[in-house]
Design a protein around this motif. Structure first.
Motif, PDB file in Angstrom:
ATOM      1  N   ASN A  69     -17.463  -6.596  10.184  1.00  0.00           N
ATOM      2  CA  ASN A  69     -18.801  -6.403  10.748  1.00  0.00           C
ATOM      3  C   ASN A  69     -19.835  -7.353  10.134  1.00  0.00           C
ATOM      4  OD1 ASN A  69     -18.679  -4.204  12.849  1.00  0.00           O
ATOM      5  ND2 ASN A  69     -17.487  -3.312  11.183  1.00  0.00           N
ATOM      6  N   TYR A  99     -14.594  -5.182  19.235  1.00  0.00           N
ATOM      7  CA  TYR A  99     -16.019  -5.328  19.555  1.00  0.00           C
ATOM      8  C   TYR A  99     -16.399  -6.798  19.712  1.00  0.00           C
ATOM      9  CZ  TYR A  99     -17.481  -0.453  19.061  1.00  0.00           C
ATOM     10  OH  TYR A  99     -17.671   0.883  19.252  1.00  0.00           O
TER      11      TYR A  99
ATOM     12  N   VAL B  59     -24.111   2.975  18.130  1.00  0.00           N
ATOM     13  CA  VAL B  59     -23.663   3.714  19.304  1.00  0.00           C
ATOM     14  C   VAL B  59     -24.402   5.044  19.366  1.00  0.00           C
ATOM     15  CG1 VAL B  59     -21.423   2.599  19.086  1.00  0.00           C
ATOM     16  CG2 VAL B  59     -21.728   4.909  18.248  1.00  0.00           C
ATOM     17  N   GLU B  75     -25.434  -5.362  19.079  1.00  0.00           N
ATOM     18  CA  GLU B  75     -24.887  -4.001  19.061  1.00  0.00           C
ATOM     19  C   GLU B  75     -23.735  -3.961  18.065  1.00  0.00           C
ATOM     20  OE1 GLU B  75     -23.836  -2.346  23.117  1.00  0.00           O
ATOM     21  OE2 GLU B  75     -21.884  -2.669  22.197  1.00  0.00           O
ATOM     22  N   PRO B  77     -20.470  -1.643  16.076  1.00  0.00           N
ATOM     23  CA  PRO B  77     -19.606  -0.471  16.215  1.00  0.00           C
ATOM     24  C   PRO B  77     -20.211   0.737  15.489  1.00  0.00           C
ATOM     25  CG  PRO B  77     -18.338  -2.381  15.510  1.00  0.00           C
ATOM     26  CD  PRO B  77     -19.794  -2.748  15.381  1.00  0.00           C
ATOM     27  N   HIS B  78     -19.701   1.902  15.825  1.00  0.00           N
ATOM     28  CA  HIS B  78     -20.192   3.165  15.300  1.00  0.00           C
ATOM     29  C   HIS B  78     -20.248   3.155  13.764  1.00  0.00           C
ATOM     30  CE1 HIS B  78     -19.997   7.761  16.216  1.00  0.00           C
ATOM     31  NE2 HIS B  78     -21.063   7.424  15.528  1.00  0.00           N
ATOM     32  N   ARG B  80     -21.399   0.969  11.714  1.00  0.00           N
ATOM     33  CA  ARG B  80     -21.270  -0.322  11.019  1.00  0.00           C
ATOM     34  C   ARG B  80     -22.558  -1.141  11.019  1.00  0.00           C
ATOM     35  NH1 ARG B  80     -17.267   2.655   9.682  1.00  0.00           N
ATOM     36  NH2 ARG B  80     -15.578   2.763  11.174  1.00  0.00           N
ATOM     37  N   ALA B  83     -23.525  -3.115   7.980  1.00  0.00           N
ATOM     38  CA  ALA B  83     -22.642  -4.264   7.735  1.00  0.00           C
ATOM     39  C   ALA B  83     -22.983  -5.403   8.687  1.00  0.00           C
ATOM     40  CB  ALA B  83     -21.179  -3.856   7.876  1.00  0.00           C
ATOM     41  N   VAL B  84     -23.199  -5.084   9.955  1.00  0.00           N
ATOM     42  CA  VAL B  84     -23.588  -6.122  10.917  1.00  0.00           C
ATOM     43  C   VAL B  84     -24.923  -6.738  10.487  1.00  0.00           C
ATOM     44  CG1 VAL B  84     -24.293  -6.548  13.309  1.00  0.00           C
ATOM     45  CG2 VAL B  84     -22.295  -5.113  12.843  1.00  0.00           C
ATOM     46  N   THR B  86     -26.095  -6.911   7.527  1.00  0.00           N
ATOM     47  CA  THR B  86     -25.819  -7.751   6.360  1.00  0.00           C
ATOM     48  C   THR B  86     -25.384  -9.143   6.801  1.00  0.00           C
ATOM     49  OG1 THR B  86     -25.210  -5.845   5.003  1.00  0.00           O
ATOM     50  CG2 THR B  86     -24.360  -7.986   4.294  1.00  0.00           C
ATOM     51  N   SER B 112     -19.970   4.770   4.217  1.00  0.00           N
ATOM     52  CA  SER B 112     -19.594   3.688   3.314  1.00  0.00           C
ATOM     53  C   SER B 112     -20.520   2.488   3.510  1.00  0.00           C
ATOM     54  CB  SER B 112     -18.142   3.281   3.574  1.00  0.00           C
ATOM     55  OG  SER B 112     -17.821   2.122   2.858  1.00  0.00           O
ATOM     56  N   GLU B 113     -20.745   2.116   4.763  1.00  0.00           N
ATOM     57  CA  GLU B 113     -21.547   0.914   5.036  1.00  0.00           C
ATOM     58  C   GLU B 113     -22.990   1.097   4.549  1.00  0.00           C
ATOM     59  OE1 GLU B 113     -19.301   2.123   7.148  1.00  0.00           O
ATOM     60  OE2 GLU B 113     -17.899   0.446   7.226  1.00  0.00           O
ATOM     61  N   ALA B 117     -24.575  -1.149   1.550  1.00  0.00           N
ATOM     62  CA  ALA B 117     -25.695  -2.044   1.897  1.00  0.00           C
ATOM     63  C   ALA B 117     -26.887  -1.729   0.981  1.00  0.00           C
ATOM     64  CB  ALA B 117     -26.079  -1.889   3.362  1.00  0.00           C
TER      65      ALA B 117
END
Lengths: 359, 259
Positions: A69, A99, B59, B75, B77-78, B80, B83-84, B86, B112-113, B117
């Motif tokens: 991610n 994704y 999501v 967008e 993932p559920h 995350r 992380a995205v 980041t 966790s994410e 972060a």
């Protein structure tokens, strides 16, 4: 500065894993994220040491799920970005890969695979073939999958992977194994042709002077997801037509043709040379792209030879794709080793057997 | 505009924020997403961030951020989104990056994410919408579901003996060194809305000043899945929810660790 940037076209003696890093850096990748797993730790270690000096970013994630991610976010920013892992870690990345395929985001994912399933072992293996070429995650997508069989190709195919990923806006995978990752041999660090880099008019950079952009994979409006799936299908069909790469090795007059990739193909070359010395007309078709698979090449080859010998470091995965391209299934033989490299002696023995000779 | 010489409305004091798209809301009656979106858009405008912002949508109901906020949005993932975000911020440190996440997303699958972060002190801002249930999937138990609360997967009410306790994320994240700002707000009264906006402003200022990770937790409604009328839902936020999830600022760093 990396040795590469200092002197292009230099012969460098290094490990396969490090050649991947050199190829990535040469191709303009300045962002790497990863999580440690054997046998690919040379890659994050190299990137941690060298990317900061190049103005890039190395970040060790809390998990492979976070890693992929990070990759998604950096890719959506329009930058070249790479990660590497091995079997169990690649499994954790499947959600993000789905994704990214759905969001049409490019990146290079390296799998220096080990033996599985589960925690398995750290022995070299090609057991991740299905996962790599059949999608892996949910929803029905493809990765471009490149399978290097030498340190030279670890370098050149990594550069190619970045170009193909960007060209088709989709993740590309380098599928290697512990042997091609850990072995050392000299290679020529050819310069990267920056002309292969494409514009990214979809990248999210803040909407200064333009309409806002979205990068997403959710399509809820009428028919939108069906249209999107056909669009992706069209892209994969184009990749199938235009991006097949395979090496023909000593196939002139061959009656026995090996089909193998990566380390299995590398070892097969030695066995083929030995067989030729014994007067057995052996050769090899080596898929370099596993997706797209060289379907037509296998089909044409099957018409010319007596037998296709598929050799894999697993219990038989690519052999299914070979069968699909070959009408006469009784002319396909298989030699597999799930958790080890087949030796040239073992391959030669099988070639002799198929040629009706005793060793 | 009023005619010259007339006393009064010569200067607009309440307008649609530039960063809020002029569309009809699709959210259920009584849902707080619309108000929270507006606060976020107003704060983006206040600091002139619209053209350098990248939002991260998750999501669930929160995913439709890109239909309402007029900025670049990716967008994730559920769970995350941190992380995205980041990945976006590391690639573009000069941009303004925020995530917009619900409770199932941030406090369950994405625990966790969010923790890592925050712990890295990622220089980004998180808008966390806590309505104690999974809205889009039909009202199942969330990590923030109150004890005794009936949901479609706690049909007899949440029981700590099997289901654990509602997680207090604003407090939990305030305990991490990398967190620069952590607050919990609500938007059930005009006074709360003003305070909520102050909190979002503060969170955004933290990022602008390079102070690291900031989060604002919103207590929010889900009348549809709670089986309540909008006014009853407001009362629940003001009563039961605010009692267990106290409003306030749990951490406010004065100086960056890494100036």
């Amino acid at each position: 500065m990396s040795a590469l940037a200092a002197s292009p076209s230099k012969r460098i003696l290094t490990k396969g894993n490090e050649a991947i890093c050199l190829g990535a850096v040469a191709a303009g990748c300045r962002h790497y994220y990863g999580y440690p797993i054997t046998p690919q730790n040379d890659i994050p270690e190299y990137m941690a040491a060298h990317l900061p000096a190049l103005g890039g970013t190395f970040l060790q994630a809390e998990s492979e799920i976070a890693t992929i991610n990070f990759i998604l976010g950096t890719s959506a920013s329009g930058k070249r970005v790479m990660t590497s892992s091995s079997g169990p870690g690649i499994s954790l990345m499947q959600e993000g890969l789905s994704y990214m395929a759905g969001s049409e985001l490019p990146a290079v994912i390296v799998n220096i695979s080990r033996s599985g399933p589960g925690l398995g072992g750290i022995a070299p293996s090609q057991g991740d073939y299905f996962q790599a070429v059949k999608g892996g995650g949910h929803g029905g997508y493809r990765l471009i999958v490149l399978a290097p069989h030498s340190v030279q190709e670890m370098y050149t195919l990594t550069m190619l992977a970045f170009d193909l990923a960007d060209k088709y806006r989709t993740p590309a995978m380098i599928l290697g194994d512990a042997i091609v990752g850990q072995m050392k041999e000299p290679f020529v660090a050819s310069a990267y042709d920056t002309a292969s880099m494409v514009e990214k008019p979809w990248a999210l950079t803040g909407c200064a002077g333009r309409e806002r952009r979205n990068v997403k994979s959710l399509h809820l409006k009428d028919n939108a997801i069906e249209i999107h799936n056909w669009k992706l299908y069209g892209k994969y069909e184009r990749i199938r037509k235009e991006e097949v790469r395979a090496e023909s090795y000593m196939l002139d007059g061959a009656t026995i043709a090996i089909v193998a990739f990566g380390t299995a193909a590398r070892v097969s070359k030695t066995a083929i040379q030995w067989a030729r010395k014994e007067g057995i007309a052996a050769g090899m078709l080596r898929p370099i792209t596993l997706f797209p698979f060289p379907e037509r090449e296998v089909f044409e080859l099957a018409k010319k030879v007596d037998v296709l010998l598929v050799i894999e470091m697993n219990t038989g995965q690519m052999v299914e794709d070979v069968r699909q391209c070959t009408p006469q299934h009784d002319r396909i033989a298989f030699l597999g080793k799930p958790c080890a490299m087949p030796t040239p002696e073992e391959i030669l023995e099988r070639i002799r057997l198929l040629a009706g000779r005793k060793g | 505009m009023s005619a010259p010489g007339k006393v009064g409305f010569s200067k607009p004091v309440y307008t649609r924020p530039r960063s809020l798209v002029d569309v009809k809301s699709h959210f259920c009656p009584g849902c707080h997403h619309g108000t929270i979106h507006k606060i976020v858009a107003e704060c983006i405008d206040r600091y002139g961030l619209r053209e350098k912002t990248i939002g991260v949508a998750c999501v669930g109901c929160a995913v439709f951020l890109y239909d309402y906020i007029d900025v670049d949005v990716v967008e994730s993932p559920h769970g995350r989104a941190p992380a995205v975000a980041t990945g976006v911020k590391r690639a573009q440190p000069d941009k303004f990056v925020f995530t917009y996440q619900g409770d199932g997303d941030l406090a369950a699958i994405g625990t966790s994410e969010i923790i890592h972060a925050a712990n890295r002190g990622e220089n980004l801002s998180v808008i966390f919408v806590n309505n104690t249930t999974y809205g889009m999937t039909g009202g199942q138990m969330a990590p923030t579901t109150m004890l005794g609360q009936k949901t479609s997967t706690t049909p007899y009410g949440r029981d700590f003996r099997g289901d654990g306790y509602p997680i207090k994320m604003a407090e939990l994240l305030s305990g991490l060194e990398g967190t620069s700002y952590s607050a919990r707000v609500a938007v059930s009264t005009p006074a709360q809305i003003r305070k909520a906006k102050e909190a979002v402003r503060k969170a955004f200022e933290m990022q602008i000043a390079g102070m690291g990770f900031s989060i604002v937790e919103f207590l929010s409604t889900c009348p549809t899945n709670w089986g309540m009328k909008p006014l009853e839902a407001q009362k629940r936020v003001l009563g039961e929810m605010s009692e267990y999830f106290p409003l306030g600022v749990f951490k406010e760093r004065k100086q960056a660790d890494f100036a």
